[in-house]
Design an enzyme around this catalytic site. Structure first.
Site, PDB file in Angstrom:
ATOM      1  CE1 TYR A 143      -3.871  -1.161   2.077  1.00 20.57           C
ATOM      2  CE2 TYR A 143      -3.637   1.064   3.073  1.00 20.57           C
ATOM      3  CZ  TYR A 143      -3.310  -0.093   2.870  1.00 20.57           C
ATOM      4  OH  TYR A 143      -2.658  -0.764   3.994  1.00 20.57           O
ATOM      5  CG  ASP A 238     -10.696   5.315   4.347  1.00 20.21           C
ATOM      6  OD1 ASP A 238     -10.200   6.383   5.174  1.00 20.21           O
ATOM      7  OD2 ASP A 238     -10.121   4.116   4.303  1.00 20.21           O
ATOM      8  CE  LYS A 266      -3.023   8.741   5.423  1.00 20.92           C
ATOM      9  NZ  LYS A 266      -1.780   8.025   5.514  1.00 20.92           N
TER      10      LYS A 266
HETATM   11  N1  HOZ Z   1      -0.467   3.220   2.835  1.00 19.85           N
HETATM   12  C1  HOZ Z   1       0.017   4.381   3.286  1.00 19.85           C
HETATM   13  C2  HOZ Z   1      -0.478   5.400   2.395  1.00 19.85           C
HETATM   14  N2  HOZ Z   1      -1.264   4.930   1.528  1.00 19.85           N
HETATM   15  C3  HOZ Z   1       1.465   4.318   3.360  1.00 19.85           C
HETATM   16  C4  HOZ Z   1       2.092   4.344   4.689  1.00 19.85           C
HETATM   17  C5  HOZ Z   1       3.553   4.179   4.797  1.00 19.85           C
HETATM   18  O1  HOZ Z   1       4.409   3.491   4.020  1.00 19.85           O
HETATM   19  O2  HOZ Z   1       4.169   5.058   5.795  1.00 19.85           O
END
Ligand code: HOZ
Length: 432
Positions: A143, A238, A266
């Protein structure tokens, strides 16, 4: 679930899809009502009903120092008094870029953006421009944010809600994306033998974090590097989750593999919205205004996000945080393994440093298919026992959990005890 959060969730669902601003937060994978968090300090979060949780999500990995670290708070306060956003260059963004370049072996130049999604989208554009090729190879369960062309067999919320190929993405766009099994070099070789001359880049999470935490098998990342070299494709790491998380110098230094482009997010924003993409000067000089690859953003390099990021990185750099995180995380892993054995519950604990996932399956879990073998009902039961014990885990089997520097020894001991009760309950409900 307590009253205030329930009321808030009801209210939210009237005006925000699913009541949340990112799907996983809606708890649909585990059922129930998400706690509405009002504040957090150190390793703890407090919700609208005044319930307290040990936070094992850490804003999906961003809060590596824990919540409200005083240096970071001070830096953001100071930046806020100077102005929120100028839409001009600032000294802070140069300093943050210098810190990142000094830390990441493969990055000579970088561009700050506002999220990991933006970083991925921009890096693909750059890769296509410099190679003159259209196709991208990714991995099942990988992802990279909600970029149209990458929502193919995607992990994270896309996998949780069974939309790994999202509606609204034209087939013409995803036809340019090839997705193969993570950790399977033979599958990569096969795909590259067929499409290699059209592939601009292979994009990979060097430690997969969006199908739960799945480390690379030995030689996988090295193999990708070699395949990219052979076919003239770029290798994109990534590192939005792993950058400054699995080590100060990222997964690329942990595994000794140099990608062409790196995505960050992040931790480099210390909990504020930020992203970055970077690589060798010769590649990055194709980005506008130096080169022809257009990419821009009103809030890119935002002074508050940059201040949070800079102070977070300077605390990380001058500390023993990574070895403490390793020690605490290993102790927790050991505790969970002991409980699983004691209660006879098949569990696979995957971990790289302070990034981890408990899968309810014999394992090993090495790719999307094996991650999907985890019993999600057991996960949901475990999740809710933990929540009722005051532990906030990722509300989906397909996400990684994280510890922060604020998780002290006593937090870990409490977590081990609570996880033991959670696993015992799973054994009781499912194994009898
Ligand atoms: N896609 C984010 C972590 N894999 C989640 C982000 C969120 O829901 O705050």
């Amino acid at each position: 679930m307590a009253k205030q959060s329930e009321q808030l969730f009801h209210r939210a669902q009237e005006i925000i899809p699913g009541g949340v601003n990112s799907p996983v937060r809606a708890f649909r994978a585990v059922g129930g009502t998400p706690p509405f968090i009002e504040q957090a300090q150190g390793s703890r979060m407090f919700d609208a009903d005044n319930l307290q949780y040990i936070d094992c999500v850490c804003s999906w990995g961003a809060m590596i120092l824990g919540h409200g670290h005083r240096f970071v708070v001070e830096a953001v306060k100071k930046a806020a008094t100077r102005g929120f956003s100028f839409g001009t260059p600032t000294v802070g963004e140069v300093e943050l870029a210098e810190m990142i370049v000094a830390a990441m072996p493969s990055i000579e130049m970088l561009r700050l953006v506002n999220s990991g999604t933006e970083a991925a989208m921009s890096a693909l554009r750059l890769a296509r421009a410099v190679t003159g090729r259209k196709k991208i190879l990714k991995f099942d369960g990988g992802y990279h944010g909600h970029v149209d062309s990458l929502l193919v067999k995607a992990g994270s919320g896309a996998a949780t809600f069974n939309v790994p190929d999202s509606a609204g993405v034209p087939a013409e766009v995803t036809q340019l994306t090839i997705s193969v099994d993570y950790n399977h070099l033979d599958a990569v070789n096969q795909a590259m033998d067929k499409h290699g001359k059209d592939v601009a880049a292979i994009i990979v999470e060097p430690v997969a974090g969006n199908m739960g935490c799945v480390p690379p098998v030995e030689g996988f990342l090295q193999g990708l590097r070699q395949i990219c070299n052979e076919h003239g494709a770029l290798l994109i790491f990534d590192e939005v989750m792993t950058g400054f998380r699995v080590s100060y110098n990222g997964a690329q230094s942990l595994y000794g593999v140099k990608p062409d482009l790196t995505l960050l997010g992040k931790v480099i924003g210390g909990g504020m919205p930020i992203g970055a993409y970077g690589g060798a000067r010769i590649l990055m000089e194709n980005v506008a205004p130096v080169g022809p690859v257009y990419q821009a953003g009103t809030l890119s390099g935002n002074p508050l996000a940059v201040a949070a990021g800079k102070s977070t990185l300077s605390v990380l750099k001058n500390s023993s945080i990574y070895s403490d995180l390793e020690e605490h995380s290993a102790e927790f892993e050991e505790g969970v393994r002991r409980s699983a054995q004691k209660h006879g519950v098949p569990v696979t604990f995957n971990r790289v440093g302070s990034m981890w996932t408990i899968f309810f399956t014999e394992g090993p879990v090495t790719d999307f298919a094996t991650a999907n073998r985890s019993n999600r009902e057991k996960f949901a039961r475990f999740f809710h026992v933990m929540l009722s014990e005051g532990v906030y885990l990722p509300p989906s089997q397909m996400e990684s959990a994280f510890f922060s520097a604020a998780h002290a020894k006593k937090d870990i001991l409490q977590l081990i005890q609570r996880a033991d009760r959670g696993i015992k309950r799973v054994a009781w409900d499912f194994e009898k």
